[in-house]
Design a protein around this motif. Structure first.
Motif, PDB file in Angstrom:
ATOM      1  N   ILE A  69      -7.738   0.577  -2.272  1.00 18.21           N
ATOM      2  CA  ILE A  69      -8.090   1.408  -3.422  1.00 18.21           C
ATOM      3  C   ILE A  69      -9.600   1.406  -3.578  1.00 18.21           C
ATOM      4  CG2 ILE A  69      -7.925   1.592  -5.945  1.00 18.21           C
ATOM      5  CD1 ILE A  69      -5.388   2.418  -4.582  1.00 18.21           C
ATOM      6  N   SER A  70     -10.166   2.480  -4.095  1.00 22.59           N
ATOM      7  CA  SER A  70     -11.609   2.560  -4.287  1.00 22.59           C
ATOM      8  C   SER A  70     -12.081   1.535  -5.314  1.00 22.59           C
ATOM      9  CB  SER A  70     -12.005   3.962  -4.749  1.00 22.59           C
ATOM     10  OG  SER A  70     -11.545   4.202  -6.064  1.00 22.59           O
TER      11      SER A  70
ATOM     12  N   ARG B 135      -0.143  -3.564  -7.194  1.00 24.89           N
ATOM     13  CA  ARG B 135      -0.893  -4.074  -6.037  1.00 24.89           C
ATOM     14  C   ARG B 135      -2.018  -4.999  -6.477  1.00 24.89           C
ATOM     15  NH1 ARG B 135      -2.711   0.981  -2.591  1.00 24.89           N
ATOM     16  NH2 ARG B 135      -1.664   2.227  -4.153  1.00 24.89           N
TER      17      ARG B 135
ATOM     18  N   GLY C  63     -10.708  -4.095  -3.641  1.00 21.29           N
ATOM     19  CA  GLY C  63     -10.284  -2.749  -3.284  1.00 21.29           C
ATOM     20  C   GLY C  63     -10.000  -2.604  -1.805  1.00 21.29           C
TER      21      GLY C  63
ATOM     22  N   ASP D  36       2.417   0.938  -6.944  1.00 15.88           N
ATOM     23  CA  ASP D  36       1.317   1.602  -7.624  1.00 15.88           C
ATOM     24  C   ASP D  36       0.125   0.654  -7.738  1.00 15.88           C
ATOM     25  OD1 ASP D  36       2.140  -0.157  -9.544  1.00 15.88           O
ATOM     26  OD2 ASP D  36       2.598   1.346 -11.065  1.00 15.88           O
ATOM     27  N   LEU D  37      -1.004   1.190  -8.215  1.00 13.60           N
ATOM     28  CA  LEU D  37      -2.240   0.417  -8.278  1.00 13.60           C
ATOM     29  C   LEU D  37      -2.112  -0.856  -9.110  1.00 13.60           C
ATOM     30  CD1 LEU D  37      -5.258  -0.237  -8.090  1.00 13.60           C
ATOM     31  CD2 LEU D  37      -5.677   1.536  -9.805  1.00 13.60           C
TER      32      LEU D  37
ATOM     33  N   SER E  22     -11.596   2.837  -9.016  1.00 20.28           N
ATOM     34  CA  SER E  22     -10.237   2.710  -9.569  1.00 20.28           C
ATOM     35  C   SER E  22      -9.907   1.257  -9.853  1.00 20.28           C
ATOM     36  CB  SER E  22      -9.217   3.307  -8.596  1.00 20.28           C
ATOM     37  OG  SER E  22      -9.433   4.687  -8.414  1.00 20.28           O
ATOM     38  N   THR E  23     -10.343   0.369  -8.966  1.00 25.35           N
ATOM     39  CA  THR E  23     -10.117  -1.064  -9.174  1.00 25.35           C
ATOM     40  C   THR E  23     -10.826  -1.540 -10.433  1.00 25.35           C
ATOM     41  OG1 THR E  23      -9.932  -1.418  -6.782  1.00 25.35           O
ATOM     42  CG2 THR E  23     -10.377  -3.348  -8.141  1.00 25.35           C
TER      43      THR E  23
ATOM     44  N   VAL F 211       0.829  -1.200   0.000  1.00 25.84           N
ATOM     45  CA  VAL F 211       0.000   0.000   0.000  1.00 25.84           C
ATOM     46  C   VAL F 211       0.871   1.261   0.000  1.00 25.84           C
ATOM     47  CG1 VAL F 211      -1.628   1.359   1.368  1.00 25.84           C
ATOM     48  CG2 VAL F 211      -1.997  -1.095   1.059  1.00 25.84           C
TER      49      VAL F 211
END
Length: 240
Positions: free
Chosen positions: A195-196, A162, A190, A158-159, A199-200, A154
């Protein structure tokens, strides 16, 4: 939160779970039989809270069928998911050992069949079998390492890295050559990676266009693990 009502995973019997679990597999058949006979079964429907943070820790659980989510909720109502427990795996070991309150919530994500071993039956075994105690310590250490790795991911990844890493972890099954599917919602993923859902979902749809994954109702199928592995291994480290 959507929950899976149906449970299509094969049910494992008590002795099979004990024989195949690293913590119990080295035990003599008569000890496994004794533990199985001391345990009792518990059926829970999807959405049931098996135990909550702060509850007395008086038993160890094993999943015979279904999936259990281990998480905590902030005062603002935000969930953090620490682990998903699948058939053949155990949970609730920390409070069982020290006798202190539970450290997290356990929620049935699907209809579950559980095996329950009470502390009064388990602690004498640990005292007389150091090998069981060592296996238990190793399992707890692995859980701690995984939680520490989640925190690092986290903070530093980056997204995409992850998300790729989490999908690979959720669908791990070295015994199967078929495309791996995980029964989980995008909101729950998420919550694992911090992450929201929006965004996921955006990132998952990009990977679906590349035919690396397939989005299904209440689940995700990993079609191409190799590019996800590359993303997970070479994920951009966030700058200070």
């Amino acid at each position: 939160m959507p929950l899976r009502q149906e449970n299509r995973t094969p049910k494992l019997d008590k002795r099979t779970i004990l024989r195949e679990h690293p913590m119990f597999g080295m035990l003599d058949p008569d000890i496994i039989d004794r533990l199985a006979s001391c345990s009792h079964s518990r059926s829970v429907v999807a959405g049931t809270t098996i135990f909550a943070k702060g509850d007395p820790g008086s038993s160890l659980f094993a999943v015979c069928s279904g999936t259990v989510k281990i998480s905590n909720r902030s005062p603002e109502g935000k969930d953090a998911v620490f682990n998903l427990i699948s058939p053949g795996e155990i949970f609730g070991e920390i409070a069982l050992l020290d006798g202190r309150p539970r450290t997290a919530d356990a929620l049935a994500m699907a209809n579950c069949e559980l095996m329950v071993i009470d502390r009064r039956d388990f602690i004498p075994l640990v005292k007389t079998r150091p090998d069981v105690a060592l296996q238990l310590i190793e399992m707890i250490c692995a859980r701690i390492r995984h939680t520490s790795e989640q925190v690092e991911d986290v903070l530093f990844l980056d997204l995409p890295a992850r998300l790729a890493k989490t999908l690979l972890w959720l669908t791990r099954n070295p015994k199967s050559a078929r495309p791996a599917k995980v029964a989980i919602t995008q909101r729950e993923i998420g919550q694992i990676i911090g992450i929201s859902r929006e965004s996921t979902n955006k990132q998952l749809r990009l990977w679906q266009e590349q035919q690396w994954i397939r989005l299904e109702r209440g689940g995700i199928v990993v079609l191409a693990p190799d590019p996800l592995t590359e993303i997970a291994n070479t994920g951009m480290m966030l700058a200070d």
